[in-house]
Design a protein around this motif. Structure first.
Motif, PDB file in Angstrom:
ATOM      1  N   PRO A  22       0.831  -1.208   0.000  1.00  0.00           N
ATOM      2  CA  PRO A  22       0.000   0.000   0.000  1.00  0.00           C
ATOM      3  C   PRO A  22       0.863   1.253   0.000  1.00  0.00           C
ATOM      4  N   THR A  23       0.339   2.329  -0.562  1.00  0.00           N
ATOM      5  CA  THR A  23       1.056   3.596  -0.558  1.00  0.00           C
ATOM      6  C   THR A  23       1.235   4.095   0.866  1.00  0.00           C
ATOM      7  N   VAL A  24       0.178   4.002   1.675  1.00  0.00           N
ATOM      8  CA  VAL A  24       0.202   4.395   3.076  1.00  0.00           C
ATOM      9  C   VAL A  24      -0.457   3.288   3.869  1.00  0.00           C
ATOM     10  N   SER A  25       0.102   2.984   5.016  1.00  0.00           N
ATOM     11  CA  SER A  25      -0.466   1.939   5.859  1.00  0.00           C
ATOM     12  C   SER A  25      -0.546   2.436   7.291  1.00  0.00           C
ATOM     13  N   ASP A  51      -2.113   1.539  28.117  1.00  0.00           N
ATOM     14  CA  ASP A  51      -2.914   0.465  28.702  1.00  0.00           C
ATOM     15  C   ASP A  51      -3.065  -0.718  27.752  1.00  0.00           C
ATOM     16  N   GLY A  52      -2.370  -0.677  26.627  1.00  0.00           N
ATOM     17  CA  GLY A  52      -2.413  -1.762  25.648  1.00  0.00           C
ATOM     18  C   GLY A  52      -1.009  -1.981  25.119  1.00  0.00           C
ATOM     19  N   VAL A  53      -0.831  -1.849  23.831  1.00  0.00           N
ATOM     20  CA  VAL A  53       0.484  -1.956  23.209  1.00  0.00           C
ATOM     21  C   VAL A  53       1.113  -0.568  23.229  1.00  0.00           C
ATOM     22  N   SER A  54       2.239  -0.424  23.925  1.00  0.00           N
ATOM     23  CA  SER A  54       2.836   0.905  24.092  1.00  0.00           C
ATOM     24  C   SER A  54       4.228   1.022  23.496  1.00  0.00           C
ATOM     25  N   VAL A  55       4.592   0.070  22.632  1.00  0.00           N
ATOM     26  CA  VAL A  55       5.911   0.109  22.000  1.00  0.00           C
ATOM     27  C   VAL A  55       5.836  -0.563  20.633  1.00  0.00           C
ATOM     28  N   ILE A  56       6.600  -0.043  19.689  1.00  0.00           N
ATOM     29  CA  ILE A  56       6.762  -0.674  18.382  1.00  0.00           C
ATOM     30  C   ILE A  56       8.199  -0.418  17.946  1.00  0.00           C
ATOM     31  N   GLY A  57       8.833  -1.441  17.443  1.00  0.00           N
ATOM     32  CA  GLY A  57      10.229  -1.309  17.037  1.00  0.00           C
ATOM     33  C   GLY A  57      10.543  -2.215  15.870  1.00  0.00           C
ATOM     34  N   PRO A  58      11.827  -2.343  15.551  1.00  0.00           N
ATOM     35  CA  PRO A  58      12.218  -3.185  14.422  1.00  0.00           C
ATOM     36  C   PRO A  58      11.974  -4.657  14.732  1.00  0.00           C
ATOM     37  N   SER A  59      11.872  -5.444  13.693  1.00  0.00           N
ATOM     38  CA  SER A  59      11.679  -6.879  13.869  1.00  0.00           C
ATOM     39  C   SER A  59      12.964  -7.520  14.369  1.00  0.00           C
ATOM     40  N   THR A  60      12.821  -8.691  14.951  1.00  0.00           N
ATOM     41  CA  THR A  60      13.997  -9.487  15.294  1.00  0.00           C
ATOM     42  C   THR A  60      14.378 -10.350  14.106  1.00  0.00           C
ATOM     43  N   PRO A  68       2.958  -5.875  14.140  1.00  0.00           N
ATOM     44  CA  PRO A  68       3.605  -4.904  13.268  1.00  0.00           C
ATOM     45  C   PRO A  68       4.959  -4.511  13.827  1.00  0.00           C
ATOM     46  N   ASN A  69       5.754  -3.852  12.989  1.00  0.00           N
ATOM     47  CA  ASN A  69       7.065  -3.380  13.394  1.00  0.00           C
ATOM     48  C   ASN A  69       7.398  -2.132  12.580  1.00  0.00           C
ATOM     49  N   THR A  70       8.570  -1.591  12.782  1.00  0.00           N
ATOM     50  CA  THR A  70       8.960  -0.365  12.076  1.00  0.00           C
ATOM     51  C   THR A  70       9.828  -0.647  10.856  1.00  0.00           C
ATOM     52  N   ASP A  71       9.902  -1.900  10.428  1.00  0.00           N
ATOM     53  CA  ASP A  71      10.666  -2.233   9.233  1.00  0.00           C
ATOM     54  C   ASP A  71      10.061  -1.552   8.012  1.00  0.00           C
ATOM     55  N   SER A  72      10.877  -1.355   7.008  1.00  0.00           N
ATOM     56  CA  SER A  72      10.459  -0.742   5.751  1.00  0.00           C
ATOM     57  C   SER A  72      10.509  -1.807   4.663  1.00  0.00           C
ATOM     58  N   TYR A  73       9.598  -1.735   3.709  1.00  0.00           N
ATOM     59  CA  TYR A  73       9.671  -2.666   2.592  1.00  0.00           C
ATOM     60  C   TYR A  73       9.290  -1.983   1.299  1.00  0.00           C
ATOM     61  N   GLN A  74       9.990  -2.401   0.242  1.00  0.00           N
ATOM     62  CA  GLN A  74       9.738  -1.841  -1.083  1.00  0.00           C
ATOM     63  C   GLN A  74      10.284  -2.826  -2.111  1.00  0.00           C
ATOM     64  N   HIS A  75       9.549  -3.029  -3.169  1.00  0.00           N
ATOM     65  CA  HIS A  75       9.953  -3.910  -4.259  1.00  0.00           C
ATOM     66  C   HIS A  75      10.313  -5.301  -3.755  1.00  0.00           C
ATOM     67  N   GLY A  76       9.565  -5.801  -2.756  1.00  0.00           N
ATOM     68  CA  GLY A  76       9.773  -7.151  -2.264  1.00  0.00           C
ATOM     69  C   GLY A  76      10.891  -7.319  -1.264  1.00  0.00           C
ATOM     70  N   SER A  77      11.547  -6.246  -0.866  1.00  0.00           N
ATOM     71  CA  SER A  77      12.646  -6.329   0.089  1.00  0.00           C
ATOM     72  C   SER A  77      12.246  -5.676   1.403  1.00  0.00           C
ATOM     73  N   THR A  81      14.703  -0.735   9.993  1.00  0.00           N
ATOM     74  CA  THR A  81      14.985   0.694  10.106  1.00  0.00           C
ATOM     75  C   THR A  81      15.713   1.060  11.391  1.00  0.00           C
ATOM     76  N   GLN A  82      15.653   0.209  12.407  1.00  0.00           N
ATOM     77  CA  GLN A  82      16.220   0.468  13.734  1.00  0.00           C
ATOM     78  C   GLN A  82      15.474   1.573  14.465  1.00  0.00           C
ATOM     79  N   VAL A  83      14.275   1.945  13.982  1.00  0.00           N
ATOM     80  CA  VAL A  83      13.435   2.939  14.646  1.00  0.00           C
ATOM     81  C   VAL A  83      12.657   2.240  15.760  1.00  0.00           C
ATOM     82  N   ARG A  84      12.602   2.873  16.918  1.00  0.00           N
ATOM     83  CA  ARG A  84      11.827   2.360  18.046  1.00  0.00           C
ATOM     84  C   ARG A  84      10.983   3.492  18.590  1.00  0.00           C
TER      85      ARG A  84
END
Length: 142
Positions: A22-25, A51-60, A68-77, A81-84
């Motif tokens: 998707p263009t935006v998710s 009171d629920g999910v209070s953190v999102i970061g890169p995948s292991t 979900p995580n903060t990874d980036s994907y484009q063209h199948g890759s 991002t190392q963003v937390r």
């Protein structure tokens, strides 16, 4: 083109190599990808908060998540991002969170909301970005 209208998500057949990106998710805290799968228009599990999910970061693992995580994907890759984003506050009129990059140390939030940007930048771009505290308005609650 039907392919352009199909939103991809982890667990979808062939994702991310199928290029159904998707263009935006909107990252949904519950990780169910209901919006992409047209299951609903959003529910109480979609919001990140203390009171629920209070953190999102890169995948292991880019293949195994967590999602979900903060990874980036484009063209199948997929690229980590190392963003937390963490310490997301309780739901309220004003909310805050910490943003850090891998290796950055978390800083205490400010007592006051972040000031509005100035009309003219006071510094040039930098490679090392740290946001001490960010305030977001809540426009919808479940």
């Amino acid at each position: 083109n039907a392919k352009d209208e199909t939103a991809g998500y982890p667990g979808q057949s062939g994702w991310p190599g199928n290029n159904n990106n998707p263009t935006v998710s909107l990252l949904q805290a519950d990780g169910k990808y209901d919006l992409e799968r047209a299951k609903n228009n959003g529910d109480s599990g979609d919001l990140f908060h203390a009171d629920g999910v209070s953190v999102i970061g890169p995948s292991t693992s880019t293949e195994q998540g967590p999602f979900p995580n903060t990874d980036s994907y484009q063209h199948g890759s997929v690229v980590q991002t190392q963003v937390r984003i963490h310490s997301i506050s309780k739901v309220g009129e004003m909310m805050s969170f910490f943003y850090s990059l891998s290796g950055d140390s978390a800083k205490s939030p400010t007592n006051e909301p972040t000031q509005h940007p100035k009309n003219v930048p006071t510094k040039g771009p930098t490679d090392n970005i740290t946001v001490e505290s960010t305030v977001l308005p809540i426009t919808r609650s479940f």
